[in-house]
Design an enzyme around this catalytic site. Structure first.
Site, PDB file in Angstrom:
ATOM      1  N   ARG A  11       0.813  -1.231   0.000  1.00 33.46           N
ATOM      2  CA  ARG A  11       0.000   0.000   0.000  1.00 33.46           C
ATOM      3  C   ARG A  11       0.846   1.281   0.000  1.00 33.46           C
ATOM      4  NH1 ARG A  11      -1.780   2.749   3.815  1.00 33.46           N
ATOM      5  NH2 ARG A  11      -1.484   1.113   5.374  1.00 33.46           N
TER       6      ARG A  11
ATOM      7  N   LYS B 272      -8.021  -0.411 -19.931  1.00 38.89           N
ATOM      8  CA  LYS B 272      -8.283  -0.279 -21.361  1.00 38.89           C
ATOM      9  C   LYS B 272      -7.000  -0.567 -22.161  1.00 38.89           C
ATOM     10  CE  LYS B 272     -12.132   0.775 -19.533  1.00 38.89           C
ATOM     11  NZ  LYS B 272     -12.530   2.135 -19.216  1.00 38.89           N
TER      12      LYS B 272
ATOM     13  N   TYR C 114     -16.054  10.605 -18.830  1.00 39.50           N
ATOM     14  CA  TYR C 114     -16.388   9.229 -18.494  1.00 39.50           C
ATOM     15  C   TYR C 114     -17.463   9.211 -17.390  1.00 39.50           C
ATOM     16  CZ  TYR C 114     -15.761   4.503 -16.735  1.00 39.50           C
ATOM     17  OH  TYR C 114     -15.975   3.219 -16.322  1.00 39.50           O
TER      18      TYR C 114
ATOM     19  N   ASP D  45      -7.792  12.847 -18.514  1.00 39.78           N
ATOM     20  CA  ASP D  45      -8.024  11.412 -18.656  1.00 39.78           C
ATOM     21  C   ASP D  45      -7.570  11.062 -20.075  1.00 39.78           C
ATOM     22  OD1 ASP D  45      -9.102   8.889 -19.190  1.00 39.78           O
ATOM     23  OD2 ASP D  45     -10.792   9.212 -17.823  1.00 39.78           O
TER      24      ASP D  45
HETATM   25  C1  PLP Z   1     -12.967   2.836 -18.108  1.00 38.10           C
HETATM   26  C2  PLP Z   1     -12.638   4.254 -18.022  1.00 38.10           C
HETATM   27  C3  PLP Z   1     -12.370   4.865 -16.781  1.00 38.10           C
HETATM   28  C4  PLP Z   1     -12.482   4.139 -15.475  1.00 38.10           C
HETATM   29  O1  PLP Z   1     -11.570   3.109 -15.374  1.00 38.10           O
HETATM   30  P1  PLP Z   1     -11.797   1.801 -14.447  1.00 38.10           P
HETATM   31  O2  PLP Z   1     -10.557   1.029 -14.686  1.00 38.10           O
HETATM   32  O3  PLP Z   1     -13.056   1.147 -14.905  1.00 38.10           O
HETATM   33  O4  PLP Z   1     -11.924   2.285 -13.046  1.00 38.10           O
HETATM   34  C5  PLP Z   1     -12.036   6.203 -16.786  1.00 38.10           C
HETATM   35  N1  PLP Z   1     -11.976   6.917 -17.923  1.00 38.10           N
HETATM   36  C6  PLP Z   1     -12.225   6.371 -19.121  1.00 38.10           C
HETATM   37  C7  PLP Z   1     -12.155   7.218 -20.339  1.00 38.10           C
HETATM   38  C8  PLP Z   1     -12.575   5.027 -19.216  1.00 38.10           C
HETATM   39  O5  PLP Z   1     -12.840   4.499 -20.406  1.00 38.10           O
END
Ligand code: PLP
Length: 382
Positions: A47, A198, A101, A173
């Site tokens: 952690r 992703k 998102y 993001d």
């Molecule tokens: C999936 C996604 C997230 C969140 O990610 P997790 O791994 O599901 O917590 C944030 N931003 C975008 C653009 C995403 O596609």
């Protein structure tokens, strides 16, 4: 050193854990949750985000995004929430891009009030909209580009300039582009966040998140992150390292396929509109060219009204209707049925999301096979 290496060399080699004992070719996996505290340079603990596999993989993340430091989390949302709350205090204000998102939107609207943090959503992805909302207590401008599901493009340099003039932090993001197609730090964005579930993971089989930033900013994120405890288990850290070795190969191929698919869909008489930053018809194509190295592998399209989006998706055979994205396999999702289901029809239309809209995550399959699958599904759905 890492910045001078080529992209595939970086993907394969930066941040390897050396196997000094047996001289194996790949990183050994260190699963210990208990390390010596006396006579050691670093007090390690999962952690604290500093087990050997975590510490080394962070170097690969930083090298990929051209920043000083990286940090790895158990999910994209663990990264996003830790990053935001690391810099926010009661009474602070955040400006957030309108189209983001769904999980991030939900985090902001359901948690920030409890902490006494103010937020405003912009009305578009235009930089002037962000500027107009700046107040004395604004601490963060938060953007997402390309955005979901219509692949809007936000001008990173313009956002960064506005923020710097006002002494405000910028966060992005960068999930949809991946570090292969876009490096926001090169445009002055401070904190770069990924859902590594992703493209970084890329095989639709691990949940993870990542942040890239300066040492100074990362130190502050780390201090909050250890309290929230969103660290990634070392087995998955190891898998993420393995996945990242092929990041460039995968994303390059997917990006090339997406361009071909977008061009095919654009000329199809069964499709009304195609949204892909790599198309000349995309309203921000020039901006995308300026700030992206490739246009990514996400696109969306609208079926003609007489074709029902769900029937079409159920008639696909290779392409899988699926909630997530960015895997090696092509997937589609209907935003009205999933990511934007909680919005009213009016709110959806305000955001340009029609019932026939399909978001398409293009995989590594040959475009000819994907095109054949789409054509047979359209015929069956008429
Ligand atoms: C999936 C996604 C997230 C969140 O990610 P997790 O791994 O599901 O917590 C944030 N931003 C975008 C653009 C995403 O596609």
């Amino acid at each position: 050193m890492s910045n001078k290496l080529g992209i595939n060399t970086t993907c394969v080699h930066v941040g390897e854990v050396k196997d000094e004992q047996f001289k194996g070719a790949v990183s050994p996996m260190y699963l210990s949750t208990s390390y010596a505290f006396d006579g050691v340079e670093v007090k390690r603990y999962p952690r604290y985000y500093n087990t050997p596999n975590q510490e080394m993989l962070c170097k690969k993340i930083a090298a990929l995004e051209n920043t000083e430091a990286g940090l790895i989390f158990s999910s994209g949302m663990a990264a996003i929430s830790s990053a935001m709350l690391a810099f926010l205090e009661r009474g602070d204000h955040v400006i957030v891009q309108q189209v983001i998102y769904g999980g991030t939107y939900n985090f902001i609207v359901s948690e920030f009030d409890k902490y006494g943090i103010e937020y405003s959503f912009t009305e578009s992805d235009k930089a002037e909209d962000f500027k107009a909302l700046i107040k004395e207590n604004t601490r963060i401008l938060y953007i997402e580009t390309p955005s979901n599901p219509l692949l809007g493009i936000t001008d990173m340099q313009a956002i960064s300039n506005i923020a710097k003039e006002n002494n405000i932090l910028t966060m992005i993001d960068n999930t949809f582009a991946s570090p292969i197609n876009q490096n926001p730090a090169n445009f002055g964005i401070d904190i770069v966040i990924h859902s590594a579930t992703k493209y970084m993971g890329g095989h639709s089989d691990i949940s993870a998140g990542a942040i890239a930033a300066s040492e100074e900013h990362m130190e502050q994120i780390w201090k909050t992150a250890i309290n929230f405890g969103g660290n990634l288990s070392d087995q998955t850290v190891w898998l993420l390292e393995r996945s990242l070795k092929t990041l460039n190969l995968r994303v390059k191929e997917q990006t090339k396929n997406a361009q071909q698919m977008a061009e095919y869909l654009e000329q199809s008489s069964d499709i009304d509109s195609v949204y892909y930053p790599g198309l000349k018809s995309h309203p921000q194509h020039e901006l995308a060219k300026k700030q992206m190295k490739g246009f990514g592998a996400m696109l969306s399209f609208e079926l003609k009204e007489e074709i029902d989006a769900m029937t079409f998706q159920n008639n696909l055979s290779l392409i899988k209707p699926s909630m997530s994205l960015a895997g090696l396999e092509s997937t589609t999702v209907s935003p009205t049925q999933t990511t934007h289901a909680l919005l009213s029809e009016e709110e959806r239309l305000e955001r340009g999301i029609k019932d026939g809209l399909i978001r398409f995550s293009v995989g590594i399959e040959e475009p000819a096979d994907l095109i054949a699958d789409i054509e047979q599904a359209i015929e069956k759905s008429k």
